[in-house]
Design a protein around this motif. Structure first.
Motif, PDB file in Angstrom:
ATOM      1  N   ASP A 125       0.847  -1.192   0.000  1.00 54.76           N
ATOM      2  CA  ASP A 125       0.000   0.000   0.000  1.00 54.76           C
ATOM      3  C   ASP A 125       0.889   1.251   0.000  1.00 54.76           C
ATOM      4  O   ASP A 125       1.498   1.579   1.015  1.00 54.76           O
ATOM      5  N   ARG A 169       0.222   4.204   0.184  1.00 57.38           N
ATOM      6  CA  ARG A 169      -0.158   5.305   1.070  1.00 57.38           C
ATOM      7  C   ARG A 169       0.769   5.365   2.287  1.00 57.38           C
ATOM      8  O   ARG A 169       0.930   6.420   2.890  1.00 57.38           O
ATOM      9  N   HIS A 170       1.395   4.194   2.615  1.00 58.34           N
ATOM     10  CA  HIS A 170       2.392   4.220   3.692  1.00 58.34           C
ATOM     11  C   HIS A 170       3.538   5.158   3.316  1.00 58.34           C
ATOM     12  O   HIS A 170       4.072   5.871   4.162  1.00 58.34           O
ATOM     13  N   VAL A 206       2.293   8.744   3.743  1.00 58.42           N
ATOM     14  CA  VAL A 206       2.279   9.134   5.152  1.00 58.42           C
ATOM     15  C   VAL A 206       3.706   9.432   5.622  1.00 58.42           C
ATOM     16  O   VAL A 206       3.964  10.460   6.267  1.00 58.42           O
ATOM     17  N   VAL A 236      10.786   1.966   6.042  1.00 56.35           N
ATOM     18  CA  VAL A 236       9.373   1.604   6.014  1.00 56.35           C
ATOM     19  C   VAL A 236       9.119   0.410   5.083  1.00 56.35           C
ATOM     20  O   VAL A 236       8.677  -0.653   5.516  1.00 56.35           O
ATOM     21  N   MET A 290       8.805  -3.616   6.191  1.00 56.05           N
ATOM     22  CA  MET A 290       7.453  -4.150   6.075  1.00 56.05           C
ATOM     23  C   MET A 290       7.417  -5.343   5.129  1.00 56.05           C
ATOM     24  O   MET A 290       6.584  -6.231   5.257  1.00 56.05           O
ATOM     25  N   TRP A 296       9.487 -10.246  14.084  1.00 54.69           N
ATOM     26  CA  TRP A 296       8.178  -9.619  14.296  1.00 54.69           C
ATOM     27  C   TRP A 296       7.348 -10.396  15.315  1.00 54.69           C
ATOM     28  O   TRP A 296       6.145 -10.418  15.228  1.00 54.69           O
ATOM     29  N   ARG A 346       4.812  -8.197  16.631  1.00 55.12           N
ATOM     30  CA  ARG A 346       4.133  -7.339  15.663  1.00 55.12           C
ATOM     31  C   ARG A 346       3.070  -8.152  14.935  1.00 55.12           C
ATOM     32  O   ARG A 346       3.343  -8.772  13.920  1.00 55.12           O
ATOM     33  N   GLY A 371       0.646  -7.270  13.149  1.00 57.62           N
ATOM     34  CA  GLY A 371       0.301  -6.809  11.802  1.00 57.62           C
ATOM     35  C   GLY A 371       1.189  -7.385  10.715  1.00 57.62           C
ATOM     36  O   GLY A 371       0.876  -7.273   9.541  1.00 57.62           O
ATOM     37  N   LEU A 372       2.317  -7.981  11.105  1.00 51.00           N
ATOM     38  CA  LEU A 372       3.236  -8.502  10.094  1.00 51.00           C
ATOM     39  C   LEU A 372       3.368 -10.007  10.163  1.00 51.00           C
ATOM     40  O   LEU A 372       4.146 -10.595   9.433  1.00 51.00           O
ATOM     41  N   ASP A 380      -7.669   4.818   6.495  1.00 57.52           N
ATOM     42  CA  ASP A 380      -7.004   3.864   7.378  1.00 57.52           C
ATOM     43  C   ASP A 380      -5.919   4.610   8.157  1.00 57.52           C
ATOM     44  O   ASP A 380      -5.347   5.568   7.659  1.00 57.52           O
ATOM     45  N   LEU A 430      -2.969   3.591   8.933  1.00 53.55           N
ATOM     46  CA  LEU A 430      -1.657   3.380   8.316  1.00 53.55           C
ATOM     47  C   LEU A 430      -0.510   3.578   9.303  1.00 53.55           C
ATOM     48  O   LEU A 430       0.516   4.161   8.976  1.00 53.55           O
ATOM     49  N   LEU A 431      -0.716   3.057  10.524  1.00 51.96           N
ATOM     50  CA  LEU A 431       0.414   3.019  11.451  1.00 51.96           C
ATOM     51  C   LEU A 431       1.413   2.011  10.889  1.00 51.96           C
ATOM     52  O   LEU A 431       1.015   0.993  10.337  1.00 51.96           O
ATOM     53  N   PHE A 432       2.704   2.308  11.012  1.00 49.37           N
ATOM     54  CA  PHE A 432       3.704   1.380  10.471  1.00 49.37           C
ATOM     55  C   PHE A 432       3.703   0.112  11.317  1.00 49.37           C
ATOM     56  O   PHE A 432       4.031   0.170  12.506  1.00 49.37           O
ATOM     57  N   PRO A 433       3.361  -1.028  10.715  1.00 49.11           N
ATOM     58  CA  PRO A 433       3.146  -2.237  11.526  1.00 49.11           C
ATOM     59  C   PRO A 433       4.435  -2.789  12.129  1.00 49.11           C
ATOM     60  O   PRO A 433       4.379  -3.577  13.047  1.00 49.11           O
ATOM     61  N   LEU A 485       6.827  -0.966  13.530  1.00 50.55           N
ATOM     62  CA  LEU A 485       7.312  -0.128  14.627  1.00 50.55           C
ATOM     63  C   LEU A 485       6.336  -0.192  15.791  1.00 50.55           C
ATOM     64  O   LEU A 485       5.151  -0.438  15.606  1.00 50.55           O
TER      65      LEU A 485
END
Lengths: 558, 209
Positions: free
Chosen positions: A447, A449-450, A453, A468, A472, A548, A551, A553-554, B85, B87-90, B92
């Motif tokens: 994505d 958009r990361h 941001v 980033v 990721m 991770w 984490r 989300g990953l 969204d 979009l927090l960096f997953p 970190l």
């Protein structure tokens, strides 16, 4: 920035340069020109020597029949299995085996198959003497049979996982659920509905991988040396024999043979394309003939499981032999086990393993760097890759290795380029396409958009890349690295031909053992080779999990 | 000439006009751009941010507090952006996400103190080492907002930032965002398809339809 912008062009050069230069370097001696060996006037003498070889017709026939049969069978099994079992539990189980099955080098899988089906192999032992009555290995030519049937089997069991992976990657764009639901709502059976409504969309996307399988099967050398017929062997093996002949003048017919091999592959690809058109035409009336039921679901599962089972069982038997003490026929298990094989060959194995690892990490590291640079350039400069770039990636996989590697070796000799570096370059040509293809999809799916941001928070493009995007995508990057490592570990011809026989990896060692028949050494070497390739995948799975572990989300999902 | 100026902004894709807008958003005020999905609201924000995809072109001029933005790379524009969204960096931690926005010259204890203080202000004291994936929707939204503010932006771009939140949470987060923007005197460009999102007394521009 300038370098990044040039990354795609540089990568293209590194991918196609060796192929083009190698082809030239093979083409010239094929017509008698190789000044180093006194060939200065172009002529047809090499071609005449080739045509005078009594085994030519049979060797060409073998190449074509084994190559086409292996491709049709592996595509058939994959298609039948996906058609019958998409979205079911058996499919999930078998796809979980994909990564290890893919990682196992061709040579190791071929030895495993040989150890299973040979007259004194494990299958014969299990059924002897109670079912077969054999108390001595029967006098049958199963491995290296004249028709190349065992060789075809050895190719098929390794191509099934590759085509399966490609099919799985292609499936989302074919919307299988929707198409299949519609077909079944119209009264079609599961398999016939899939073949008529889903398969055409899948096939257009896996066409290039299928071509790669065809070209590979038609020109394979290591599997052919282990499982294929000897007198005569398939053309590619004969070319390598001539290339390695102490009589250097044999380089001339070798080059002519390599060019013939290229013509064969192009011809077979053309024939295959023609076949595609014919099947498309013939299948249309069938597709339009209304609902049908094809009772082939069971066969699809059985064949896919047989393929996976064969590779894994073969590895098991390799493992048994590597530690076997006294193991007479027809015992199914060795009477004693010992580590002598590992101890005796440990040192030699260590040197070869180190060499294998050095070449593989260099080639994989370079491939990862180039793939990342190309993908980042694509993202930053808004380049859109077309179908043409996909063809370029597949080109080294479509052009027979024997057609350009000898030329590359000749060039290395003439220019005095360091052998080790040239071998790494030879590996890179095959590692890069796989690394790029594995990495591209997840990298592009990120994505962006990361990135927006992060930029809004003041991060420049390089900071976004390093802090980033790369972290990721650590998991797919490591997976691509594992794929590259496995591809490099399994390479036989680039090491043999460019290294001029002076650079020994586990794969060249293993294949060289094929004629000797010492099963304990073969078991040890093939297992060590497999361990390196599979170990990469294990690391690629374990590292992100550790990195991770806190984490959510990953974790998972990738 | 303070605030965000969009002087005859016109975005084209392959020469075809997509969105055009001319507006001045004074400090502390919000301009809401409304319209059905697909009229190019997000493209407009990408144009202001400087992240238009290849093939798109931006005409006109962008100025922020007298500074010319047109042609600047996104990281030098000092614009804060919030998407639908968080979009927090997953990869970190919560604290790491906030630290990402802090200038590099802030180091060591001062840096940690700044992060703790920021967490206090959004009611998340002691959350610095937490995995962002374990936060609730409202907590994530607050971290994303604070992360944006820590970079000290001079204007805010909001791309339907409230539409993922449930109704109760929505009103609170909305009040928080507009309250902070007004306190700091930041011009806000909001795109949304929901009239509820428009702050009281805010100007609205309708796109398309």
């Amino acid at each position: 920035m300038q370098l990044l912008r040039a990354a795609p062009a540089l990568t293209l050069l590194i991918l196609l340069g060796p192929v083009a230069a190698g082809l030239m370097g093979t083409l010239a001696p094929a017509f008698g020109v190789l000044p180093a060996l006194g060939g200065t006037t172009p002529g047809l003498a090499p071609l005449r020597t080739l045509l005078a070889w009594p085994g030519l017709t049979e060797a060409v026939g073998l190449s074509i029949s084994t190559g086409i049969a292996a491709t049709i069978l592996s595509l058939g099994v994959v298609t039948l299995f996906t058609a019958g079992w998409y979205g079911t539990r058996p499919m999930r189980w078998l796809t979980r085996l994909l990564a290890p099955l893919l990682a196992i080098p061709h040579a190791a899988a071929a030895f495993g198959l040989a150890f299973l089906v040979a007259p004194s192999g494990w299958l014969a032992r299990v059924f002897s003497p109670w079912a077969t009555g054999w108390d001595r290995p029967p006098d049958l030519l199963i491995v290296q049979d004249p028709l190349g049937l065992t060789m075809i089997a050895g190719l098929v069991v390794k191509e099934i996982p590759f085509l399966m992976l490609m099919t799985l990657a292609a499936l989302p764009q074919a919307h299988p659920e929707k198409r299949l639901t519609i077909a079944r709502a119209l009264g079609h059976g599961r398999v016939s509905g899939w073949l008529k409504a889903v398969f055409p969309a899948v096939y257009t996307q896996i066409r290039l991988p299928v071509y790669a399988v065809l070209a590979y099967s038609l020109t394979v050398v290591d599997v052919a040396i282990i499982l294929g017929p000897n007198t005569p062997p398939p053309l590619a093996v004969q070319v390598v024999r001539w290339m390695s002949d102490p009589d250097l003048s044999m380089r001339f017919p070798a080059s002519a043979g390599a060019m013939l091999q290229l013509v064969l592959v192009l011809g077979a690809l053309g024939l295959w394309r023609l076949g595609e058109h014919m099947i498309a035409r013939l299948a249309r009336p069938w597709a339009e003939a209304g609902p049908q039921h094809l009772p082939m679901r069971g066969a699809g599962l059985a064949l896919a499981a047989l393929g996976a089972g064969t590779v894994l069982a073969g590895l098991g038997v390799l493992g048994l032999w590597s530690v076997a003490g006294f193991w007479p026929f027809p015992d199914a298990l060795p009477r004693s086990t010992e580590m002598a094989g590992w101890v005796r060959h440990g040192a030699a194995l260590g040197t070869a393993a180190w060499e294998t690892l050095r070449i593989a990490t260099a080639a994989t590291g370079a491939a990862l760097g180039m793939a990342l640079a190309c993908l980042e350039a694509e993202h930053r400069f808004g380049l859109t890759p077309g179908t043409r770039s996909l063809w370029v990636l597949y080109l080294p996989l479509l052009i027979p290795q024997v057609a350009f590697l000898p030329g590359l070796q000749t060039l290395a000799l003439i220019t005095g380029a360091p052998e080790g570096g040239m071998v790494v370059l030879g590996h890179l040509v095959f590692v890069l396409p796989y690394v790029f293809l594995t990495l591209a999809a997840p990298w592009r799916a990120w994505d962006t958009r990361h990135a927006t941001v992060a930029a809004a928070l003041g991060a420049g493009p390089w900071r976004v890349f390093w802090t980033v995007r790369l972290p990721m995508l650590a998991s797919p990057v490591l997976t691509a690295g594992a794929v590259g490592l496995a591809v490099s570990v399994g390479q036989y011809l680039p090491t043999l031909l460019i290294g001029g026989g002076r650079i020994q990896t586990l794969t060249t060692e293993a294949v060289a053992l094929a004629s000797g028949g010492d099963r304990r050494v073969i078991g040890v070497t093939a297992l060590a080779q497999t361990a390196l390739a599979v170990g990469g995948f294990a690391l690629a799975l374990a590292i992100p999990r550790l990195m991770w572990r806190n984490r959510r989300g990953l974790r998972g999902g990738r | 000439m303070n605030g965000l100026h969009l002087d005859n902004i016109a975005i084209t894709a392959g020469g075809v006009p997509l969105v055009a807008l001319s507006a001045h958003i004074p400090p502390g005020e919000t301009l809401t751009v409304m319209g059905p999905s697909g009229v190019g609201k997000s493209t407009l924000l990408a144009g202001v941010m400087g992240t238009l995809p290849a093939g798109f072109a931006l005409g006109g001029r962008l100025r922020l507090n007298g500074r010319e933005l047109t042609g600047l790379p996104p990281e030098d524009r000092r614009l804060g952006i919030l998407f639908q969204d968080e979009l927090l960096f997953p990869h970190l931690s919560v604290g790491g996400n906030l630290a990402f926005a802090l200038p590099a010259r802030l180091r060591g204890r001062a840096r940690r103190a700044r992060i703790e203080d920021a967490l206090d202000r959004i009611g998340l004291s002691g959350f610095a080492t937490r995995d962002p994936a374990t936060l609730s929707g409202g907590q994530k939204a607050r971290v994303a907002l604070m992360r944006m503010l820590l970079a000290d932006p001079q204007a805010l771009l909001l791309d339907e930032p409230f539409s993922r939140l449930d109704t109760a949470l929505r009103a609170r987060i909305r009040a928080l965002v507009f309250g902070l923007a007004a306190d700091r005197g930041l011009p806000v460009l909001l795109v949304t398809h929901d009239g509820e999102d428009v702050p009281p007394g805010g100007r609205v521009v309708q796109l398309g339809g």
